[in-house]
Design an enzyme around this catalytic site. Sequence first.
Site, PDB file in Angstrom:
ATOM      1  N   HIS A   9     -23.995  -6.710   3.871  1.00  0.00           N
ATOM      2  CA  HIS A   9     -23.305  -8.355   3.307  1.00  0.00           C
ATOM      3  C   HIS A   9     -22.094  -8.507   2.595  1.00  0.00           C
ATOM      4  O   HIS A   9     -21.731  -9.311   2.882  1.00  0.00           O
ATOM      5  CB  HIS A   9     -24.799  -8.921   2.674  1.00  0.00           C
ATOM      6  CG  HIS A   9     -25.212  -8.156   1.522  1.00  0.00           C
ATOM      7  ND1 HIS A   9     -25.951  -6.962   1.611  1.00  0.00           N
ATOM      8  CD2 HIS A   9     -24.916  -8.472   0.232  1.00  0.00           C
ATOM      9  CE1 HIS A   9     -25.979  -6.339   0.313  1.00  0.00           C
ATOM     10  NE2 HIS A   9     -25.500  -7.556  -0.425  1.00  0.00           N
ATOM     11  N   CYS A  65     -18.131  -2.287   2.425  1.00  0.00           N
ATOM     12  CA  CYS A  65     -19.289  -2.996   1.517  1.00  0.00           C
ATOM     13  C   CYS A  65     -18.516  -3.558   0.520  1.00  0.00           C
ATOM     14  O   CYS A  65     -17.272  -3.586   0.353  1.00  0.00           O
ATOM     15  CB  CYS A  65     -20.283  -1.803   1.214  1.00  0.00           C
ATOM     16  SG  CYS A  65     -19.802  -0.696   0.193  1.00  0.00           S
ATOM     17  N   GLY A  66     -19.268  -4.125  -0.696  1.00  0.00           N
ATOM     18  CA  GLY A  66     -18.428  -4.730  -1.816  1.00  0.00           C
ATOM     19  C   GLY A  66     -17.540  -3.756  -2.395  1.00  0.00           C
ATOM     20  O   GLY A  66     -16.437  -4.158  -2.691  1.00  0.00           O
ATOM     21  N   THR A  67     -17.822  -2.491  -2.714  1.00  0.00           N
ATOM     22  CA  THR A  67     -16.859  -1.732  -3.445  1.00  0.00           C
ATOM     23  C   THR A  67     -16.135  -0.604  -2.516  1.00  0.00           C
ATOM     24  O   THR A  67     -15.307   0.147  -2.800  1.00  0.00           O
ATOM     25  CB  THR A  67     -17.486  -0.901  -4.511  1.00  0.00           C
ATOM     26  OG1 THR A  67     -18.459  -0.095  -3.907  1.00  0.00           O
ATOM     27  CG2 THR A  67     -17.912  -1.877  -5.780  1.00  0.00           C
ATOM     28  N   GLY A  70     -20.595   2.823  -1.616  1.00  0.00           N
ATOM     29  CA  GLY A  70     -21.860   3.299  -1.053  1.00  0.00           C
ATOM     30  C   GLY A  70     -21.863   3.449   0.319  1.00  0.00           C
ATOM     31  O   GLY A  70     -22.558   4.249   0.981  1.00  0.00           O
ATOM     32  N   ASN A  99      -6.403  14.971   5.265  1.00  0.00           N
ATOM     33  CA  ASN A  99      -7.929  15.028   5.590  1.00  0.00           C
ATOM     34  C   ASN A  99      -8.386  14.969   6.905  1.00  0.00           C
ATOM     35  O   ASN A  99      -9.623  14.939   7.158  1.00  0.00           O
ATOM     36  CB  ASN A  99      -8.659  14.131   4.566  1.00  0.00           C
ATOM     37  CG  ASN A  99      -7.991  14.330   2.965  1.00  0.00           C
ATOM     38  OD1 ASN A  99      -7.396  13.367   2.619  1.00  0.00           O
ATOM     39  ND2 ASN A  99      -8.120  15.530   2.462  1.00  0.00           N
ATOM     40  N   ARG A 109     -14.798  -6.300  -2.175  1.00  0.00           N
ATOM     41  CA  ARG A 109     -14.367  -7.100  -3.570  1.00  0.00           C
ATOM     42  C   ARG A 109     -13.343  -6.383  -4.463  1.00  0.00           C
ATOM     43  O   ARG A 109     -13.185  -7.005  -5.343  1.00  0.00           O
ATOM     44  CB  ARG A 109     -15.954  -7.000  -4.095  1.00  0.00           C
ATOM     45  CG  ARG A 109     -16.850  -7.700  -3.702  1.00  0.00           C
ATOM     46  CD  ARG A 109     -18.391  -7.647  -4.084  1.00  0.00           C
ATOM     47  NE  ARG A 109     -19.380  -8.417  -3.434  1.00  0.00           N
ATOM     48  CZ  ARG A 109     -20.627  -7.864  -3.445  1.00  0.00           C
ATOM     49  NH1 ARG A 109     -20.924  -6.794  -3.844  1.00  0.00           N
ATOM     50  NH2 ARG A 109     -21.346  -8.405  -2.577  1.00  0.00           N
ATOM     51  N   HIS A 133      -3.303  22.172   6.704  1.00  0.00           N
ATOM     52  CA  HIS A 133      -4.694  21.479   6.438  1.00  0.00           C
ATOM     53  C   HIS A 133      -5.876  21.706   7.152  1.00  0.00           C
ATOM     54  O   HIS A 133      -6.775  21.354   6.836  1.00  0.00           O
ATOM     55  CB  HIS A 133      -4.411  19.899   6.368  1.00  0.00           C
ATOM     56  CG  HIS A 133      -2.977  19.499   5.710  1.00  0.00           C
ATOM     57  ND1 HIS A 133      -3.193  19.365   4.335  1.00  0.00           N
ATOM     58  CD2 HIS A 133      -1.709  18.950   5.850  1.00  0.00           C
ATOM     59  CE1 HIS A 133      -2.060  18.760   4.015  1.00  0.00           C
ATOM     60  NE2 HIS A 133      -1.164  18.813   4.794  1.00  0.00           N
ATOM     61  N   ARG A 136      -8.198  23.767   5.505  1.00  0.00           N
ATOM     62  CA  ARG A 136      -9.085  23.103   4.493  1.00  0.00           C
ATOM     63  C   ARG A 136     -10.240  22.101   5.316  1.00  0.00           C
ATOM     64  O   ARG A 136     -11.327  21.996   4.712  1.00  0.00           O
ATOM     65  CB  ARG A 136      -8.198  22.280   3.829  1.00  0.00           C
ATOM     66  CG  ARG A 136      -7.189  23.159   3.143  1.00  0.00           C
ATOM     67  CD  ARG A 136      -6.129  22.416   2.391  1.00  0.00           C
ATOM     68  NE  ARG A 136      -5.356  23.217   1.783  1.00  0.00           N
ATOM     69  CZ  ARG A 136      -3.917  23.110   1.254  1.00  0.00           C
ATOM     70  NH1 ARG A 136      -3.476  21.881   1.582  1.00  0.00           N
ATOM     71  NH2 ARG A 136      -3.307  24.018   0.728  1.00  0.00           N
TER      72      ARG A 136
END
Length: 142
Positions: A9, A65-67, A70, A99, A109, A133, A136
Amino acid sequence: MKLALGCDHGGYELKEKVKKHLIEKGHEVLDLGCYSTESVNYPVYGKAVGHAVVNKEADLGIVICGTGIGISIAANKVKGVRAALCMNTTMARLTKEHNNANVLAMGARMIGDVLALEIVDEFLTTEFQGGRHIERINMLED
């Protein structure tokens, strides 16, 4: 290119902007949800994108997501996923070059819409450098 998108959300509004941007650039989008700002559980969507990438239903994935924290953790629970949380274009470029990340994670956010679209473009246009790479990357699969 076919891209799997997923969000919770907190990332819904940015996901919709990213989806529109990708379609305008000619990409095919597999929207795995969520589909509103109503509260949902981010692991469902992070894992769904991860599975879509690993199962070759999509070339790459984008999770929001917000950050971004997660949902990137959730995506990385899927064996074969290399999800990277990127807050700027340098991170997006380096995670592809070094990577070989196959899922981009962003925090709605944490960054603005313009920067988010720049990060997406950088992630999608950067190539893996290979070379030193590769060893790795292979170590991540153990």
